[in-house]
Design an enzyme around this catalytic site. Structure first.
Site, short mmCIF file in Angstrom:
data_model
loop_
_atom_site.label_atom_id
_atom_site.label_comp_id
_atom_site.label_asym_id
_atom_site.label_seq_id
_atom_site.Cartn_x
_atom_site.Cartn_y
_atom_site.Cartn_z
N ILE A 17 0.83 -1.21 0.00
CA ILE A 17 0.00 0.00 0.00
C ILE A 17 0.86 1.25 0.00
CG2 ILE A 17 -1.69 1.31 1.32
CD1 ILE A 17 -3.04 -1.28 1.99
N SER A 130 -7.79 -0.97 10.07
CA SER A 130 -8.41 -2.01 9.26
C SER A 130 -9.87 -2.20 9.65
CB SER A 130 -7.65 -3.33 9.49
OG SER A 130 -8.38 -4.42 8.97
N TYR A 155 -4.67 -10.15 15.03
CA TYR A 155 -4.33 -9.06 14.11
C TYR A 155 -5.27 -7.87 14.34
CZ TYR A 155 -4.53 -6.22 9.92
OH TYR A 155 -4.56 -5.15 9.06
N LYS A 159 -4.69 -3.89 15.88
CA LYS A 159 -5.13 -2.65 15.20
C LYS A 159 -5.96 -1.80 16.15
CE LYS A 159 -3.37 -2.79 11.12
NZ LYS A 159 -2.43 -1.75 10.69
N ARG A 236 -17.33 -8.55 -0.03
CA ARG A 236 -16.38 -7.61 0.53
C ARG A 236 -16.39 -6.29 -0.24
NH1 ARG A 236 -16.76 -11.06 3.59
NH2 ARG A 236 -15.20 -12.16 4.85
P1 NAD Z 1 2.95 -5.21 3.19
O1 NAD Z 1 3.26 -6.46 3.93
O2 NAD Z 1 2.93 -5.20 1.71
O3 NAD Z 1 3.94 -4.04 3.64
C1 NAD Z 1 4.53 -4.10 4.91
C2 NAD Z 1 5.97 -3.60 4.72
O4 NAD Z 1 6.57 -3.55 6.03
C3 NAD Z 1 6.85 -4.52 3.89
O5 NAD Z 1 7.55 -3.70 2.96
C4 NAD Z 1 7.86 -5.10 4.92
O6 NAD Z 1 9.12 -5.30 4.32
C5 NAD Z 1 7.93 -4.00 5.95
N1 NAD Z 1 8.28 -4.41 7.33
C6 NAD Z 1 7.87 -5.51 7.98
N2 NAD Z 1 8.43 -5.55 9.21
C7 NAD Z 1 9.17 -4.42 9.36
C8 NAD Z 1 9.98 -3.88 10.42
N3 NAD Z 1 10.10 -4.53 11.59
N4 NAD Z 1 10.62 -2.70 10.24
C9 NAD Z 1 10.50 -2.04 9.06
N5 NAD Z 1 9.77 -2.50 8.01
C10 NAD Z 1 9.10 -3.68 8.17
O7 NAD Z 1 1.57 -4.68 3.80
P2 NAD Z 1 0.44 -3.73 3.13
O8 NAD Z 1 -0.59 -4.56 2.46
O9 NAD Z 1 1.13 -2.64 2.38
O10 NAD Z 1 -0.26 -3.15 4.44
C11 NAD Z 1 0.25 -1.97 4.99
C12 NAD Z 1 -0.68 -1.59 6.13
O11 NAD Z 1 -2.05 -1.59 5.70
C13 NAD Z 1 -0.61 -2.55 7.31
O12 NAD Z 1 -0.69 -1.76 8.50
C14 NAD Z 1 -1.89 -3.39 7.17
O13 NAD Z 1 -2.36 -3.84 8.43
C15 NAD Z 1 -2.84 -2.37 6.61
N6 NAD Z 1 -3.95 -2.98 5.88
C16 NAD Z 1 -3.68 -3.73 4.77
C17 NAD Z 1 -4.78 -4.32 4.10
C18 NAD Z 1 -4.55 -5.16 2.89
O14 NAD Z 1 -5.50 -5.87 2.51
N7 NAD Z 1 -3.37 -5.10 2.28
C19 NAD Z 1 -6.09 -4.11 4.56
C20 NAD Z 1 -6.30 -3.34 5.71
C21 NAD Z 1 -5.21 -2.76 6.36
C1 WQD Z 2 -12.05 -12.00 0.77
C2 WQD Z 2 -13.18 -13.00 0.55
C3 WQD Z 2 -12.94 -15.03 1.82
C4 WQD Z 2 -9.27 -16.23 -0.29
C5 WQD Z 2 -8.44 -9.67 4.92
C6 WQD Z 2 -8.10 -9.36 6.35
C7 WQD Z 2 -8.37 -7.91 6.62
C8 WQD Z 2 -7.64 -7.06 5.59
C9 WQD Z 2 -8.03 -7.44 4.18
C10 WQD Z 2 -5.56 -6.43 6.61
C11 WQD Z 2 -13.64 -13.68 1.84
C12 WQD Z 2 -12.84 -15.31 0.32
C13 WQD Z 2 -10.39 -15.55 0.12
C14 WQD Z 2 -9.43 -17.48 -0.93
C15 WQD Z 2 -11.82 -17.29 -0.71
N1 WQD Z 2 -6.23 -7.18 5.73
N2 WQD Z 2 -11.64 -16.07 -0.08
N3 WQD Z 2 -10.71 -17.98 -1.11
O1 WQD Z 2 -10.65 -11.85 4.68
O2 WQD Z 2 -12.03 -9.91 3.73
O3 WQD Z 2 -9.82 -9.45 4.75
O4 WQD Z 2 -7.72 -8.84 4.04
O5 WQD Z 2 -5.97 -5.59 7.31
O6 WQD Z 2 -7.91 -7.62 7.91
O7 WQD Z 2 -8.97 -10.12 7.19
O8 WQD Z 2 -9.94 -10.62 2.57
O9 WQD Z 2 -9.11 -11.41 0.41
O10 WQD Z 2 -8.72 -12.86 2.48
O11 WQD Z 2 -11.04 -12.66 1.52
O12 WQD Z 2 -12.96 -17.75 -0.87
O13 WQD Z 2 -8.44 -18.17 -1.33
O14 WQD Z 2 -12.72 -14.05 -0.30
O15 WQD Z 2 -13.73 -16.04 2.48
O16 WQD Z 2 -15.05 -13.86 1.77
P1 WQD Z 2 -10.70 -10.54 3.98
P2 WQD Z 2 -9.60 -11.92 1.72
#
Ligand code: NAD
Ligand code: WQD
Length: 352
Positions: A17, A130, A155, A159, A236
């Site tokens: 992100i 999240s 997790y 948060k 979702r």
């Molecule tokens: P990501 O895993 O792609 O990025 C995390 C980055 O952190 C990586 O580049 C990793 O190398 C680095 N990292 C890990 N441990 C570290 C440390 N100890 N020190 C410094 N760097 C470190 O994750 P993302 O998908 O980009 O998510 C970023 C944020 O968004 C997170 O807080 C996650 O909880 C939140 N978020 C993500 C999603 C999603 O679906 N991707 C959804 C909701 C919230």
């Molecule tokens: C989406 C839908 C699954 C994979 C997660 C974290 C949330 C946030 C976003 C960090 C659901 C279904 C999935 C598969 C499937 N991350 N699914 N087969 O669970 O909504 O959210 O990622 O903050 O905290 O919980 O996302 O993409 O895992 O699932 O059927 O192989 O797809 O059941 O309905 P989710 P997801």
């Protein structure tokens, strides 16, 4: 006189992100300082960001658990105006297997950061939260920011703890905080140069389906088809990552606008700002609807099997999108079709 560009510190910039969010801040002429330990990313992302934005950024390859090393960043950069904080490991399943890993990684590291912010008086922060914090089984979607919170996995608990820590520091130490509750971000930058390319088999649906489209994985496992939804599969609120990225700039600008308001009106500086916004579309798509969309974009058949439900999954998770629209003037602008097209372009560019 040319306006001095602003500087911000990003924790965990090279992640999925943030690498997209950085393009938005760089194009707004921000100086970016990055901290990342490359545990889930690689240094090549830096070159791709430079190719997209033609801008330079300062990168520290360090682990924010190393407080002494992390403090050097604050000492070297007094110009920092704010922090965009992504620090979190984010896999729900992994967090259930190893809660202590998540408490340390997500809460203790954030505690380190907040102590340094207090020490160096850098109190503007946009925090990456999240939708997992919502007490979803007891709520009717769409979820609003003032709905009840409650978590069902470590997790989500980390948060929520970090949200509470930030609320305390806003109230008692005058931090300026915006919590962004992401729902389901999906990739990738339209250039196809950056996207979500985890180093291992993805747990999230869309990167998994695209690996099936790309013949890296045999078929999709649909976790259950007897939910109370349009076709029985999970629904979702998927959002293009660039809409998520742009929301961070709006959130940071909201803090700056507040600070400027205090200064213009000569109001006591010991005031604080705290707000929470869903990041979101307000629309929901089921697993089967996503599979159909991917088949349309990639012109490939996506085989799937129905398997048992994944522990912790809920029927529907959709955001109420009104608050960000009213307060930040921000709503999403990219369709799901475009998001899948951009993601597929990334896969094809990075597997050629
Ligand atoms: P990501 O895993 O792609 O990025 C995390 C980055 O952190 C990586 O580049 C990793 O190398 C680095 N990292 C890990 N441990 C570290 C440390 N100890 N020190 C410094 N760097 C470190 O994750 P993302 O998908 O980009 O998510 C970023 C944020 O968004 C997170 O807080 C996650 O909880 C939140 N978020 C993500 C999603 C999603 O679906 N991707 C959804 C909701 C919230
Ligand atoms: C989406 C839908 C699954 C994979 C997660 C974290 C949330 C946030 C976003 C960090 C659901 C279904 C999935 C598969 C499937 N991350 N699914 N087969 O669970 O909504 O959210 O990622 O903050 O905290 O919980 O996302 O993409 O895992 O699932 O059927 O192989 O797809 O059941 O309905 P989710 P997801």
């Amino acid at each position: 006189m040319e306006e001095q560009s602003r500087s911000i510190l990003i924790t965990w910039w090279l992640g999925y992100i943030w690498s997209h969010t950085s393009t938005v801040f760089l194009e707004e002429d921000y100086n970016i300082i990055i901290v990342d330990n490359l545990s889930n990313s690689d240094i090549s992302v830096l070159d791709k960001i430079k190719e997209i934005t033609w801008k330079k950024l300062k990168f520290y390859d360090l682990d924010i658990r190393n407080l002494e090393e992390f403090e050097k960043v604050f000492k070297n950069h007094p110009e920092i105006e704010g922090i965009i904080h992504f620090a979190a490991k984010k896999a729900v399943g992994e967090s259930c297997q190893d809660p202590f890993l998540y408490y340390e990684n997500n809460v203790i590291w954030t505690h380190n950061l907040l102590k340094l912010m207090q020490k160096y008086n850098k109190k503007n922060i946009v925090f990456s939260s999240s939708a997992t914090v919502y007490d979803s089984p007891k709520l009717l979607p769409p979820f609003s920011e003032n709905d009840r919170v409650g978590t069902y996995n470590p997790y989500g608990t980390t948060k929520l703890i970090m949200e509470y820590m930030l609320k305390d520091l806003a109230t008692f130490k005058w931090f300026n905080v915006v919590n962004l509750r992401y729902f389901n971000p999906i990739w990738a930058h339209h250039s196809g140069l950056i996207g979500e390319d985890p180093k291992w088999v993805p747990s999230n649906l869309i990167p998994y389906i695209l690996k099936v489209a790309n013949w890296e994985i045999e078929h999709v496992q649909i976790f259950w088809d007897d939910y109370d939804t349009v076709d029985g599969t999970g629904v979702r609120d998927y959002i293009h990552v660039m809409d998520v990225a742009e929301a961070h700039l709006s959130a940071f600008n909201q803090i700056l606008k507040y600070r400027e308001y205090l200064l213009e009106n000569k109001i006591d500086s010991n005031r604080w700002y705290f707000d929470i916004f869903n990041i979101w579309t307000g629309d929901g798509k089921s697993v089967k609807e996503i599979i159909e969309l991917v088949e349309k974009v990639t012109e490939k058949e996506i085989p799937y099997k129905i398997v048992s439900r994944r522990p912790g999954d809920i029927d529907t998770s959709i955001a109420n999108a009104q608050k960000a629209k009213q307060v930040l003037g921000r709503e999403y602008s990219r369709s799901m079709y475009q998001a899948i097209e951009d993601a597929w372009r990334f896969i094809q560019k990075n597997n050629s």
